[in-house]
Scaffold this active site. Structure first.
Site, PDB file in Angstrom:
ATOM      1  N   ALA A 122       0.879  -1.169   0.000  1.00  0.00           N
ATOM      2  CA  ALA A 122       0.000   0.000   0.000  1.00  0.00           C
ATOM      3  C   ALA A 122       0.919   1.222   0.000  1.00  0.00           C
ATOM      4  CB  ALA A 122      -0.919  -0.027   1.208  1.00  0.00           C
ATOM      5  N   HIS A 156       1.241   8.225  20.940  1.00  0.00           N
ATOM      6  CA  HIS A 156       1.469   9.267  19.921  1.00  0.00           C
ATOM      7  C   HIS A 156       0.177   9.543  19.160  1.00  0.00           C
ATOM      8  CE1 HIS A 156       1.998  10.187  15.642  1.00  0.00           C
ATOM      9  NE2 HIS A 156       3.069  10.883  15.964  1.00  0.00           N
ATOM     10  N   ASN A 157      -0.499   8.481  18.737  1.00  0.00           N
ATOM     11  CA  ASN A 157      -1.724   8.658  17.961  1.00  0.00           C
ATOM     12  C   ASN A 157      -2.832   9.265  18.803  1.00  0.00           C
ATOM     13  OD1 ASN A 157      -0.214   7.373  16.001  1.00  0.00           O
ATOM     14  ND2 ASN A 157      -1.867   6.032  15.362  1.00  0.00           N
ATOM     15  N   GLU A 217      -2.131  12.811  18.930  1.00  0.00           N
ATOM     16  CA  GLU A 217      -2.503  13.321  17.596  1.00  0.00           C
ATOM     17  C   GLU A 217      -3.997  13.634  17.544  1.00  0.00           C
ATOM     18  OE1 GLU A 217      -3.145  11.005  13.466  1.00  0.00           O
ATOM     19  OE2 GLU A 217      -1.104  10.897  14.249  1.00  0.00           O
ATOM     20  N   ARG A 222     -20.349   6.102  48.564  1.00  0.00           N
ATOM     21  CA  ARG A 222     -20.023   4.693  48.325  1.00  0.00           C
ATOM     22  C   ARG A 222     -20.179   3.881  49.603  1.00  0.00           C
ATOM     23  NH1 ARG A 222     -15.077   3.328  47.170  1.00  0.00           N
ATOM     24  NH2 ARG A 222     -15.610   1.615  45.749  1.00  0.00           N
TER      25      ARG A 222
END
Length: 474
Positions: free
Chosen positions: A13, A187-188, A191, A446
Site C-alpha cells: 500500500a 502518539h496517535n 494526535e 459509596r
C-alpha cells in the site's frame, strides 16, 4: 536464488511503497512482495521503476532473496492479517531471523507475537512508524520495541531511514515486548487531541466570532511561527487556503462527520484500564463519535432549545486568548500522554526514556512540533520528573496562558460553541492543582450504599472506616 537483499518488505500500500523507496534511496538493498501480486508489478512499473528494488512474486521467493539472518518488515493492516501472515512466514524462516511489524498493531498483540515467535527462535520487533506517506518516503519517526538483539541488528537501517533532527535520528530503542507500539499508540492519541484542539479553535473563530476562512487561514499561519509551530498547525493553514471548484473554501463543503481507525480509542481504553485520567484525548475520541451522528444532529438542531449570547467582545483580545488557550491545552494533552506512558512503564517494567521519546517525536511524525523541544529539555534536565506540568518551564507557560484559557472556555459556553477538549483540559488542570476535591463526599456515598469504607484525614493512610449512615453514627 542468489541471496542479495538486506531487507524484505511485505505490503505495498502507499506506506509500504514509500518506505521501500526510502530504504532503497538510503543505500540498502530491499526486496518486496505483496499478497495481490499485480501490485508488485504495478509498483515496479511506476513509483519503483528507477529504483534498485527487487520484485518478488511469492513469499518463498522473497525469503530466498534475503541474506541471512533474514530481516523482514511487515506493512499490512493491523489485526488478524498480521497473524495470518506470520503463520505463513514461520515455516519459511530460520532461527535468528528478524520480523518487524511496521503497522499500527495493538501493543498487547505485539506482546503476544514477540513471545510466540521467540518460542520458534525468531526475533520480533513492533516498530511504530509515524509520518504518513510523506514521512515514510523521506524520513518517519520510528518507535522500535520487542527483542533487544533484533533491534541491535537493524538499528543502522532504521536510524538511517528515520527523520533526522539536529543530527539525531528520530528513532531509538523503546523497550521490550509491545513498548514500541505502545508509544506509537500514545502518539496517535495525542494526535487525536492536537487535531481536536485545532478544530475547536477553528470553530470558535468561524462560528463564534464569525471569521471568514481566509482570516482563520492567515491567523493559523501566523500562529505556526510561534509557540504553536507544528506540522498539524501547518497543514491546517494549508487546508484553509484551498478553494473548491466554485471558488469557495473547500473546507466549507466537507461533511462534518469524522472517521477514525481506532488508535485514539485504544489509547483512551488503555488509560481507563491503567487508571490514568486521559480526559482530553478521551474527549477527542468522543468528539469524533458525536460528529458521526450527523442525521441526529440535524434533527436536534431544530428541536433542542438553546439560549446563547452573541460574541460581542474585543476580537483582537480574544484571538490572543485563543492562542493561549490552545497552547495551554496542548501542554495538558502531552502531560496526560506522558502520565499514561509512565504508568505503563511501571506496569510492564519497560523503563521508557521520556526525553528519548520526545526526541523521536521531534521530526518525521504527525505530532512533530517546536513544543517537543521543551518536553525533551524538561526530561533531559530531570529524567525522574514526576509530572510534565511540574517542570519549571511548563509551570511558567501555564501561568502565562491561564487567563486567556479561562476566558475562552467561559466565552465558548456563553456563545454555544462546544470546546470539549479545551474545557476538559482546563478541568483536569484545576483538578490536578486542587488540595481538596469533593471525593470525600463521593467516598461517603459509596460507603452509604455499598459499605465500601473510607479513610480519614486524621488517621494514617490505609486505615479504613465504615459508618452506619442510616443511624447517623459510627
Amino acid at each position: 536464488m542468489m541471496q542479495e537483499a538486506e531487507i524484505g518488505l511485505i505490503g505495498l500500500a502507499v506506506m509500504g511503497q514509500n518506505l521501500a523507496l526510502n530504504i532503497d534511496e538510503k543505500g540498502f538493498s530491499i526486496a518486496v512482495f505483496n499478497r495481490t501480486v499485480s501490485k508488485v508489478d504495478a509498483f515496479m512499473q511506476q513509483a519503483g521503476k528507477d529504483s534498485h528494488i527487487i520484485a518478488t512474486h511469492s513469499l518463498t521467493t522473497l525469503i530466498e532473496t534475503l541474506k541471512p539472518p533474514r530481516k523482514l518488515i511487515l506493512m499490512v493492516k493491523a489485526g488478524d492479517a498480521v497473524d495470518h501472515l506470520l503463520e505463513q512466514l514461520i515455516p519459511l524462516l530460520n532461527e535468528n531471523d528478524i520480523v518487524m511489524d511496521g503497522g499500527n498493531s495493538l501493543y498487547t498483540d505485539t506482546n503476544r507475537r514477540t513471545q510466540w515467535l521467540a518460542e520458534k527462535g525468531i526475533k520480533y520487533l513492533g516498530i511504530g512508524i509515524s509520518g504518513g506517506e510523506e514521512g515514510a518516503r523521506h524520513g518517519p519517526a520510528i518507535m522500535p520495541g520487542g527483542n533487544k538483539q533484533a533491534w541491535l541488528a537493524v538499528q543502522a537501517v532504521l536510524q538511517t531511514i528515520a527523520a533526522q533532527v539536529e543530527g539525531k535520528a528520530c528513532c531509538d530503542w523503546v523497550g521490550e515486548g509491545g513498548a514500541g507500539h505502545y508509544v506509537k499508540m500514545v502518539h496517535n492519541g495525542i494526535e487525536y487531541g492536537d487535531m481536536q484542539l485545532i478544530c475547536e479553535a477553528y470553530d470558535f473563530l468561524r462560528h463564534g466570532m464569525q471569521k471568514e476562512v481566509s482570516e482563520i487561514q492567515a491567523l493559523f499561519s501566523q500562529w505556526n511561527t510561534g509557540v504553536l509551530d507544528s506540522y498539524l498547525m501547518e497543514i491546517s493553514a494549508d487546508i484553509l487556503a484551498v478553494k473548491d471548484h466554485d471558488g469557495t473554501p473547500l473546507v466549507d463543503n466537507i461533511l462534518d462527520s469524522a472517521g477514525q481507525k481506532g488508535t485514539g480509542k485504544w489509547t483512551a481504553i488503555d488509560a481507563m484500564e491503567q487508571g490514568i485520567p486521559l480526559t482530553l484525548i478521551s474527549e477527542a475520541v468522543c468528539s469524533r463519535f458525536i460528529s458521526s451522528l450527523k442525521a441526529q444532529r440535524i434533527h436536534a438542531q431544530k428541536v433542542l432549545p438553546v439560549v446563547v449570547e452573541r460574541f460581542n467582545k474585543d476580537q483582537s483580545e480574544y484571538i490572543q486568548y485563543l492562542e493561549d488557550a490552545l497552547y495551554a491545552a496542548k501542554i495538558i494533552s502531552y502531560a496526560q500522554g506522558y502520565m499514561l506512558m509512565q504508568q505503563a512503564s511501571n506496569s510492564y517494567q519497560w523503563q521508557l526514556n521520556y526525553a528519548g521519546i520526545a526526541q523521536m517525536w521531534r521530526g518525521g511524525c504527525i505530532i512533530r512540533s517546536r513544543f517537543l523541544d521543551d518536553i525533551y529539555q524538561a526530561y533531559t534536565d530531570n529524567p525522574k520528573l514526576e509530572h510534565l506540568l511540574l517542570a519549571p518551564f511548563f509551570v511558567q507557560a501555564i501561568e502565562k496562558a491561564q487567563k486567556g484559557w479561562r476566558k475562552v472556555v467561559a466565552m465558548a459556553a456563553e456563545i454555544g460553541i462546544p470546546v470539549p477538549a479545551l474545557g476538559s483540559a482546563l478541568s483536569f488542570y484545576d483538578s490536578y492543582r486542587q488540595l481538596q476535591l469533593p471525593a470525600n463526599l463521593l467516598q461517603a456515598q459509596r460507603d452509604y450504599f455499598g459499605a465500601h469504607q473510607y479513610e480519614r484525614i486524621d488517621k494514617p493512610r490505609g486505615e479504613f472506616f465504615h459508618t452506619n449512615w442510616m443511624e447517623k453514627g459510627v
